[in-house]
Design a protein around this motif. Sequence first.
Motif, PDB file in Angstrom:
ATOM      1  N   LEU A  42      35.487 117.924 -37.209  1.00  0.00           N
ATOM      2  CA  LEU A  42      34.216 117.202 -37.166  1.00  0.00           C
ATOM      3  C   LEU A  42      34.455 115.698 -37.147  1.00  0.00           C
ATOM      4  CD1 LEU A  42      31.174 117.313 -37.111  1.00  0.00           C
ATOM      5  CD2 LEU A  42      31.181 117.598 -39.582  1.00  0.00           C
ATOM      6  N   ALA A  43      35.444 115.224 -37.881  1.00  0.00           N
ATOM      7  CA  ALA A  43      35.759 113.787 -37.881  1.00  0.00           C
ATOM      8  C   ALA A  43      36.180 113.326 -36.486  1.00  0.00           C
ATOM      9  CB  ALA A  43      36.856 113.483 -38.899  1.00  0.00           C
ATOM     10  N   GLN A  44      36.949 114.144 -35.783  1.00  0.00           N
ATOM     11  CA  GLN A  44      37.357 113.794 -34.420  1.00  0.00           C
ATOM     12  C   GLN A  44      36.159 113.793 -33.473  1.00  0.00           C
ATOM     13  OE1 GLN A  44      40.274 116.865 -34.266  1.00  0.00           O
ATOM     14  NE2 GLN A  44      41.983 115.450 -34.525  1.00  0.00           N
ATOM     15  N   LEU A  45      35.286 114.774 -33.648  1.00  0.00           N
ATOM     16  CA  LEU A  45      34.080 114.829 -32.822  1.00  0.00           C
ATOM     17  C   LEU A  45      33.219 113.587 -33.070  1.00  0.00           C
ATOM     18  CD1 LEU A  45      32.375 116.485 -30.813  1.00  0.00           C
ATOM     19  CD2 LEU A  45      31.256 117.528 -32.794  1.00  0.00           C
ATOM     20  N   ARG A  46      33.069 113.195 -34.328  1.00  0.00           N
ATOM     21  CA  ARG A  46      32.292 112.005 -34.668  1.00  0.00           C
ATOM     22  C   ARG A  46      32.916 110.763 -34.020  1.00  0.00           C
ATOM     23  NH1 ARG A  46      32.954 111.442 -40.141  1.00  0.00           N
ATOM     24  NH2 ARG A  46      31.847 113.379 -40.405  1.00  0.00           N
ATOM     25  N   MET A  47      34.249 110.685 -34.034  1.00  0.00           N
ATOM     26  CA  MET A  47      34.938 109.552 -33.426  1.00  0.00           C
ATOM     27  C   MET A  47      34.667 109.516 -31.916  1.00  0.00           C
ATOM     28  SD  MET A  47      39.010 108.748 -33.092  1.00  0.00           S
ATOM     29  CE  MET A  47      39.186 110.098 -31.925  1.00  0.00           C
ATOM     30  N   LEU A  48      34.766 110.666 -31.251  1.00  0.00           N
ATOM     31  CA  LEU A  48      34.521 110.720 -29.811  1.00  0.00           C
ATOM     32  C   LEU A  48      33.075 110.355 -29.490  1.00  0.00           C
ATOM     33  CD1 LEU A  48      36.507 113.959 -28.863  1.00  0.00           C
ATOM     34  CD2 LEU A  48      37.248 111.571 -28.624  1.00  0.00           C
ATOM     35  N   LYS A  49      32.143 110.827 -30.301  1.00  0.00           N
ATOM     36  CA  LYS A  49      30.721 110.513 -30.095  1.00  0.00           C
ATOM     37  C   LYS A  49      30.485 109.016 -30.264  1.00  0.00           C
ATOM     38  CE  LYS A  49      26.370 111.549 -29.490  1.00  0.00           C
ATOM     39  NZ  LYS A  49      25.928 111.573 -28.104  1.00  0.00           N
ATOM     40  N   THR A  50      31.121 108.420 -31.239  1.00  0.00           N
ATOM     41  CA  THR A  50      30.985 106.977 -31.462  1.00  0.00           C
ATOM     42  C   THR A  50      31.516 106.207 -30.263  1.00  0.00           C
ATOM     43  OG1 THR A  50      31.150 107.287 -33.852  1.00  0.00           O
ATOM     44  CG2 THR A  50      31.614 105.067 -33.009  1.00  0.00           C
ATOM     45  N   LEU A  51      32.647 106.645 -29.724  1.00  0.00           N
ATOM     46  CA  LEU A  51      33.224 105.970 -28.557  1.00  0.00           C
ATOM     47  C   LEU A  51      32.351 106.149 -27.316  1.00  0.00           C
ATOM     48  CD1 LEU A  51      37.008 106.704 -29.059  1.00  0.00           C
ATOM     49  CD2 LEU A  51      35.875 104.462 -29.109  1.00  0.00           C
ATOM     50  N   GLU A  52      31.675 107.273 -27.219  1.00  0.00           N
ATOM     51  CA  GLU A  52      30.750 107.473 -26.096  1.00  0.00           C
ATOM     52  C   GLU A  52      29.588 106.478 -26.190  1.00  0.00           C
ATOM     53  OE1 GLU A  52      28.403 111.198 -24.171  1.00  0.00           O
ATOM     54  OE2 GLU A  52      27.879 110.676 -26.242  1.00  0.00           O
ATOM     55  N   GLU A  53      29.119 106.257 -27.410  1.00  0.00           N
ATOM     56  CA  GLU A  53      27.973 105.378 -27.620  1.00  0.00           C
ATOM     57  C   GLU A  53      28.343 103.902 -27.547  1.00  0.00           C
ATOM     58  OE1 GLU A  53      26.673 106.807 -31.418  1.00  0.00           O
ATOM     59  OE2 GLU A  53      25.680 108.558 -30.531  1.00  0.00           O
ATOM     60  N   THR A  54      29.554 103.548 -27.977  1.00  0.00           N
ATOM     61  CA  THR A  54      30.005 102.157 -27.988  1.00  0.00           C
ATOM     62  C   THR A  54      31.454 102.117 -27.533  1.00  0.00           C
ATOM     63  OG1 THR A  54      28.587 101.791 -29.909  1.00  0.00           O
ATOM     64  CG2 THR A  54      30.174 100.066 -29.394  1.00  0.00           C
ATOM     65  N   ALA A  55      31.659 101.725 -26.315  1.00  0.00           N
ATOM     66  CA  ALA A  55      33.010 101.709 -25.746  1.00  0.00           C
ATOM     67  C   ALA A  55      33.822 100.544 -26.295  1.00  0.00           C
ATOM     68  CB  ALA A  55      32.933 101.618 -24.227  1.00  0.00           C
ATOM     69  N   GLU A  56      35.125 100.680 -26.187  1.00  0.00           N
ATOM     70  CA  GLU A  56      36.089  99.635 -26.509  1.00  0.00           C
ATOM     71  C   GLU A  56      35.979  99.116 -27.934  1.00  0.00           C
ATOM     72  OE1 GLU A  56      36.267  96.588 -23.543  1.00  0.00           O
ATOM     73  OE2 GLU A  56      36.683  98.014 -21.942  1.00  0.00           O
ATOM     74  N   LEU A  57      36.108 100.030 -28.882  1.00  0.00           N
ATOM     75  CA  LEU A  57      36.115  99.650 -30.294  1.00  0.00           C
ATOM     76  C   LEU A  57      37.546  99.596 -30.810  1.00  0.00           C
ATOM     77  CD1 LEU A  57      33.210 101.846 -31.687  1.00  0.00           C
ATOM     78  CD2 LEU A  57      33.172  99.397 -31.257  1.00  0.00           C
ATOM     79  N   SER A  58      37.790  98.704 -31.754  1.00  0.00           N
ATOM     80  CA  SER A  58      39.080  98.687 -32.433  1.00  0.00           C
ATOM     81  C   SER A  58      39.084  99.822 -33.456  1.00  0.00           C
ATOM     82  CB  SER A  58      39.288  97.352 -33.152  1.00  0.00           C
ATOM     83  OG  SER A  58      38.401  97.253 -34.255  1.00  0.00           O
ATOM     84  N   SER A  59      40.249 100.157 -33.983  1.00  0.00           N
ATOM     85  CA  SER A  59      40.343 101.201 -35.009  1.00  0.00           C
ATOM     86  C   SER A  59      39.541 100.817 -36.258  1.00  0.00           C
ATOM     87  CB  SER A  59      41.796 101.466 -35.387  1.00  0.00           C
ATOM     88  OG  SER A  59      42.439 102.132 -34.333  1.00  0.00           O
ATOM     89  N   ALA A  60      39.563  99.540 -36.609  1.00  0.00           N
ATOM     90  CA  ALA A  60      38.803  99.086 -37.779  1.00  0.00           C
ATOM     91  C   ALA A  60      37.306  99.279 -37.555  1.00  0.00           C
ATOM     92  CB  ALA A  60      39.105  97.619 -38.075  1.00  0.00           C
ATOM     93  N   GLU A  61      36.832  98.928 -36.364  1.00  0.00           N
ATOM     94  CA  GLU A  61      35.411  99.122 -36.044  1.00  0.00           C
ATOM     95  C   GLU A  61      35.054 100.606 -36.028  1.00  0.00           C
ATOM     96  OE1 GLU A  61      34.611  95.261 -33.175  1.00  0.00           O
ATOM     97  OE2 GLU A  61      35.689  96.989 -32.355  1.00  0.00           O
ATOM     98  N   LEU A  62      35.948 101.405 -35.480  1.00  0.00           N
ATOM     99  CA  LEU A  62      35.725 102.858 -35.450  1.00  0.00           C
ATOM    100  C   LEU A  62      35.654 103.434 -36.861  1.00  0.00           C
ATOM    101  CD1 LEU A  62      37.917 104.534 -32.684  1.00  0.00           C
ATOM    102  CD2 LEU A  62      35.481 104.875 -33.096  1.00  0.00           C
ATOM    103  N   SER A  63      36.549 102.995 -37.732  1.00  0.00           N
ATOM    104  CA  SER A  63      36.556 103.531 -39.100  1.00  0.00           C
ATOM    105  C   SER A  63      35.246 103.216 -39.808  1.00  0.00           C
ATOM    106  CB  SER A  63      37.760 103.024 -39.901  1.00  0.00           C
ATOM    107  OG  SER A  63      37.639 101.667 -40.215  1.00  0.00           O
ATOM    108  N   ARG A  64      34.729 102.008 -39.624  1.00  0.00           N
ATOM    109  CA  ARG A  64      33.449 101.651 -40.249  1.00  0.00           C
ATOM    110  C   ARG A  64      32.309 102.478 -39.654  1.00  0.00           C
ATOM    111  NH1 ARG A  64      35.935  96.606 -40.172  1.00  0.00           N
ATOM    112  NH2 ARG A  64      34.958  95.988 -38.221  1.00  0.00           N
ATOM    113  N   ALA A  65      32.300 102.626 -38.343  1.00  0.00           N
ATOM    114  CA  ALA A  65      31.226 103.375 -37.679  1.00  0.00           C
ATOM    115  C   ALA A  65      31.239 104.858 -38.047  1.00  0.00           C
ATOM    116  CB  ALA A  65      31.341 103.218 -36.162  1.00  0.00           C
ATOM    117  N   CYS A  66      32.430 105.395 -38.335  1.00  0.00           N
ATOM    118  CA  CYS A  66      32.570 106.823 -38.650  1.00  0.00           C
ATOM    119  C   CYS A  66      32.629 107.104 -40.150  1.00  0.00           C
ATOM    120  CB  CYS A  66      33.816 107.383 -37.970  1.00  0.00           C
ATOM    121  SG  CYS A  66      33.714 107.382 -36.172  1.00  0.00           S
ATOM    122  N   PHE A  67      32.531 106.066 -40.970  1.00  0.00           N
ATOM    123  CA  PHE A  67      32.539 106.202 -42.429  1.00  0.00           C
ATOM    124  C   PHE A  67      33.818 106.872 -42.941  1.00  0.00           C
ATOM    125  CE2 PHE A  67      28.058 106.278 -41.101  1.00  0.00           C
ATOM    126  CZ  PHE A  67      27.601 105.151 -41.750  1.00  0.00           C
TER     127      PHE A  67
END
Length: 165
Positions: A42-67
Amino acid sequence: MRKSKQEIRDEAALRISLAMKRLVSTGRLLLEAELEPDGITLAQLRMLKTLEETAELSSAELSRACFVTPQSMQTLVARAEREGWIKRSPSPQNRRILTTTLTAKGRGVLERGMELWKVISREMWGGIQLSEMEELHRILNLAVDHLQPRLNNLHDRPMLKHGPV
């Protein structure tokens, strides 16, 4: 002794919070069981969904967006990159920062996961009127809005030795 209005509200809030926790936990367990044969969490799915919604995120931005913690995100990103679900490249603004984008393979994995999520959601909300769902959505967003300042303050706190509280 009669309870005050505040005590009655507090009890109602606790019952709602517990019911929401049960709902989220049940939905999560069922979705994770459905995703497991496809080798995705589920965490991987959430990460992929976040990247679909907001492209080109850093790992730090992704971690915040995915909690999730930055350390957990590094693990998720490493696996996703190995699997070919994402591509990482230097940011045009700062070449020391790698940004992450979804690949075609990653979109396929995301689509499959979202289909599984829809099946569980349909079952979860079956028999509930659309107007009731929309009202619940409105109320939950209000509740989240009330907590948003506290959440924002968490990001301003200094990190502890073992990560955020």
